[in-house]
Design a protein around this motif. Structure first.
Motif, PDB file in Angstrom:
ATOM      1  N   ARG A 237       0.828  -1.202   0.000  1.00 18.07           N
ATOM      2  CA  ARG A 237       0.000   0.000   0.000  1.00 18.07           C
ATOM      3  C   ARG A 237       0.865   1.257   0.000  1.00 18.07           C
ATOM      4  O   ARG A 237       0.569   2.232  -0.706  1.00 18.07           O
ATOM      5  CB  ARG A 237      -0.936   0.005   1.215  1.00 18.07           C
ATOM      6  CG  ARG A 237      -2.093  -0.983   1.116  1.00 18.07           C
ATOM      7  CD  ARG A 237      -3.125  -0.708   2.189  1.00 18.07           C
ATOM      8  NE  ARG A 237      -2.613  -1.022   3.516  1.00 18.07           N
ATOM      9  CZ  ARG A 237      -2.808  -2.186   4.140  1.00 18.07           C
ATOM     10  NH1 ARG A 237      -3.492  -3.151   3.544  1.00 18.07           N
ATOM     11  NH2 ARG A 237      -2.336  -2.386   5.348  1.00 18.07           N
ATOM     12  N   GLU A 238       1.924   1.244   0.807  1.00 17.30           N
ATOM     13  CA  GLU A 238       2.800   2.410   0.856  1.00 17.30           C
ATOM     14  C   GLU A 238       3.503   2.643  -0.487  1.00 17.30           C
ATOM     15  O   GLU A 238       3.670   3.789  -0.919  1.00 17.30           O
ATOM     16  CB  GLU A 238       3.843   2.234   1.967  1.00 17.30           C
ATOM     17  CG  GLU A 238       3.271   2.363   3.361  1.00 17.30           C
ATOM     18  CD  GLU A 238       4.351   2.290   4.423  1.00 17.30           C
ATOM     19  OE1 GLU A 238       5.519   2.038   4.061  1.00 17.30           O
ATOM     20  OE2 GLU A 238       4.026   2.489   5.604  1.00 17.30           O
ATOM     21  N   GLU A 240       2.385   1.828  -3.462  1.00 14.83           N
ATOM     22  CA  GLU A 240       1.411   2.371  -4.417  1.00 14.83           C
ATOM     23  C   GLU A 240       1.136   3.843  -4.138  1.00 14.83           C
ATOM     24  O   GLU A 240       1.055   4.658  -5.060  1.00 14.83           O
ATOM     25  CB  GLU A 240       0.117   1.557  -4.349  1.00 14.83           C
ATOM     26  CG  GLU A 240       0.263   0.136  -4.885  1.00 14.83           C
ATOM     27  CD  GLU A 240      -1.016  -0.662  -4.743  1.00 14.83           C
ATOM     28  OE1 GLU A 240      -1.970  -0.134  -4.112  1.00 14.83           O
ATOM     29  OE2 GLU A 240      -1.067  -1.806  -5.245  1.00 14.83           O
ATOM     30  N   GLU A 241       0.985   4.190  -2.839  1.00  9.92           N
ATOM     31  CA  GLU A 241       0.719   5.582  -2.495  1.00  9.92           C
ATOM     32  C   GLU A 241       1.920   6.459  -2.854  1.00  9.92           C
ATOM     33  O   GLU A 241       1.757   7.588  -3.356  1.00  9.92           O
ATOM     34  CB  GLU A 241       0.414   5.699  -0.997  1.00  9.92           C
ATOM     35  CG  GLU A 241       0.208   7.121  -0.502  1.00  9.92           C
ATOM     36  CD  GLU A 241      -0.955   7.820  -1.195  1.00  9.92           C
ATOM     37  OE1 GLU A 241      -0.929   9.060  -1.276  1.00  9.92           O
ATOM     38  OE2 GLU A 241      -1.886   7.123  -1.672  1.00  9.92           O
ATOM     39  N   ARG A 244       1.826   7.092  -6.597  1.00 17.49           N
ATOM     40  CA  ARG A 244       0.810   8.085  -6.970  1.00 17.49           C
ATOM     41  C   ARG A 244       1.243   9.486  -6.560  1.00 17.49           C
ATOM     42  O   ARG A 244       1.087  10.449  -7.315  1.00 17.49           O
ATOM     43  CB  ARG A 244      -0.532   7.729  -6.320  1.00 17.49           C
ATOM     44  CG  ARG A 244      -1.223   6.517  -6.936  1.00 17.49           C
ATOM     45  CD  ARG A 244      -2.654   6.419  -6.448  1.00 17.49           C
ATOM     46  NE  ARG A 244      -2.709   6.133  -5.014  1.00 17.49           N
ATOM     47  CZ  ARG A 244      -2.752   4.901  -4.494  1.00 17.49           C
ATOM     48  NH1 ARG A 244      -2.743   3.847  -5.296  1.00 17.49           N
ATOM     49  NH2 ARG A 244      -2.819   4.738  -3.202  1.00 17.49           N
ATOM     50  N   GLU A 245       1.814   9.601  -5.352  1.00 21.66           N
ATOM     51  CA  GLU A 245       2.242  10.922  -4.880  1.00 21.66           C
ATOM     52  C   GLU A 245       3.399  11.457  -5.719  1.00 21.66           C
ATOM     53  O   GLU A 245       3.486  12.668  -5.989  1.00 21.66           O
ATOM     54  CB  GLU A 245       2.660  10.834  -3.403  1.00 21.66           C
ATOM     55  CG  GLU A 245       3.077  12.160  -2.798  1.00 21.66           C
ATOM     56  CD  GLU A 245       2.003  13.228  -2.936  1.00 21.66           C
ATOM     57  OE1 GLU A 245       2.378  14.388  -3.194  1.00 21.66           O
ATOM     58  OE2 GLU A 245       0.806  12.896  -2.824  1.00 21.66           O
TER      59      GLU A 245
END
Length: 398
Positions: A237-238, A240-241, A244-245
């Motif tokens: 999850r980190e 992927e985030e 995106r960021e």
């Protein structure tokens, strides 16, 4: 907390809208104002990181002082036990010799005061009288030797009693010093909790998910397996985030490149701490059960230490706290993610000084053992899910 501020820096760079296109000067002023805010936020992040590092160093030093005092108390305890055994052995020897001499005393006293009437009154030949005199002399010699041994035993018992009292005073002093160091460390921990209470919500949520996964487990082995799965999912999850960021930041940077061209650079927040190597034993105590030692539940998967009442437990490695809560029969338990696929279990504590999601340095205090006589700490090291002997790893950092 640092990562959240880093995101704040990225978000603080504005995207130019239609109004900005119509008024370039106003757009530049707005960009400069928001960039100045981003600079202040990054500087505050650096100050916070510096403060957190200083407080962590103080906690490490404070815990080291406590454990040194506890090691001295542990040594004093061993000396007291040795002195007590010596005193008990001396008293037992004294009682044994006294019991051997006691039956001879009335006869020896009578022979010593009136030897001639005893032999003259008896119907004995001269040869038998000579033999009797020889036997009396041997008895007297044996009695004198035993009396000398008894005096030596009494003197030894007195010396051992003096040693025991001296070592008991030293033990009391060592425990008092450990208590003073512990009080000072508690004050440092209170200050640390105030800082840690401000960590970002994402870390708290991740820690809550990990703790929930561990609580559902029926055994420590299953708990660690669940924890590893949850951490792998959190890492995904980190990632992927972060991806995106990074794309959003690239777009914002491209849109505001002209407005920011003349601005001073934004200080970058300090990077997140990485795992540290082992720093030594987690508690000042005595190893009472080794790895793979046989037992009712099968071979031991970890080490068991006996320590002083209320002994401090420290983190043998730097990393993050994956779990910190009571767990079944293990009591209050901490699981440290030491990096490199290594998880360290510390179980049996009466109080925890860390919480889930918190990052710790090697040597920082994580908890306190019960105040009962000779409490125990269980230590288990897992590498990629497999239990391994922690001693070589711990000794490498000692």
């Amino acid at each position: 907390m640092i990562r959240a501020l880093a995101l704040l820096v990225a978000v603080a760079v504005p995207v130019m809208g239609p109004a900005s296109a119509q008024d370039p000067a106003a757009a530049r002023r707005a960009a400069e104002a928001e960039r100045a805010a981003a600079i202040r936020a990054a500087e505050q992040a650096q100050e916070a990181a510096t403060q957190e590092a200083r407080l962590a160093a103080e906690r490490v030093a404070g815990a080291a002082r406590v454990q040194q005092a506890e090691r001295e108390a542990e040594d004093a305890t061993e000396r007291v036990e040795a002195a007590r055994r010596g005193a008990e052995e001396a008293r037992a020897e004294q009682q044994r010799l006294a019991a051997e001499i006691a039956p001879l005393i009335p006869m020896l006293m009578r022979i010593a005061t009136q030897p001639a009437p005893l032999l003259l009154a008896a119907p004995l030949s001269p040869e038998e009288v000579m033999l009797s005199l020889g036997a009396i002399r041997m008895t007297l010699r044996e009695a004198r030797e035993k009396a000398a041994l008894l005096r030596e035993s009494e003197a030894r018992a007195t010396r051992e009693a003096v040693v025991l009292m001296r070592e008991q005073r030293r033990l009391a002093q060592a425990r008092a010093q450990a208590e003073q160091a512990s009080v000072a460390l508690d004050a440092q921990l209170i200050a640390a909790r105030q800082v840690l209470a401000e960590r970002n919500a994402a870390e708290r949520q991740a820690a809550s998910r990990a703790e929930a996964a561990v609580r559902r487990a029926r055994s420590l082995e299953e708990a660690l397996a669940r924890l590893e799965r949850e951490q792998a999912e959190e890492a995904r999850r980190e990632a992927e985030e972060a991806k995106r960021e990074a794309e959003r930041a690239r777009q914002r940077a491209a849109a505001t490149a002209t407005a920011a061209a003349t601005s001073r650079p934004v200080p970058q927040p300090a990077p997140r701490a990485t795992a540290e190597p082992a720093s030594g034993m987690p508690v000042a105590g005595q190893l009472i059960r080794e790895f793979n030692a046989p037992g009712e539940g099968g071979p031991a998967r970890g080490l068991t230490f006996a320590a002083q009442p209320g002994a401090r437990v420290t983190a043998p490695c730097g990393g993050s706290v994956a779990f910190a809560a009571p767990f079944r029969s293990y009591g209050r338990m901490v699981i440290l993610d030491c990096g490199g696929g290594q998880h360290l279990v510390l179980a049996g504590m009466d109080r925890l000084d860390v919480s889930g999601g918190q990052r710790v340095r090697a040597g920082e205090p994580v908890g306190v053992l019960p105040g009962t006589n000779r409490p125990t700490l269980y230590v288990e090291l897992r590498r990629r899910g497999e239990a391994v002997d922690p001693r070589p790893w711990l000794r490498a950092g000692a």
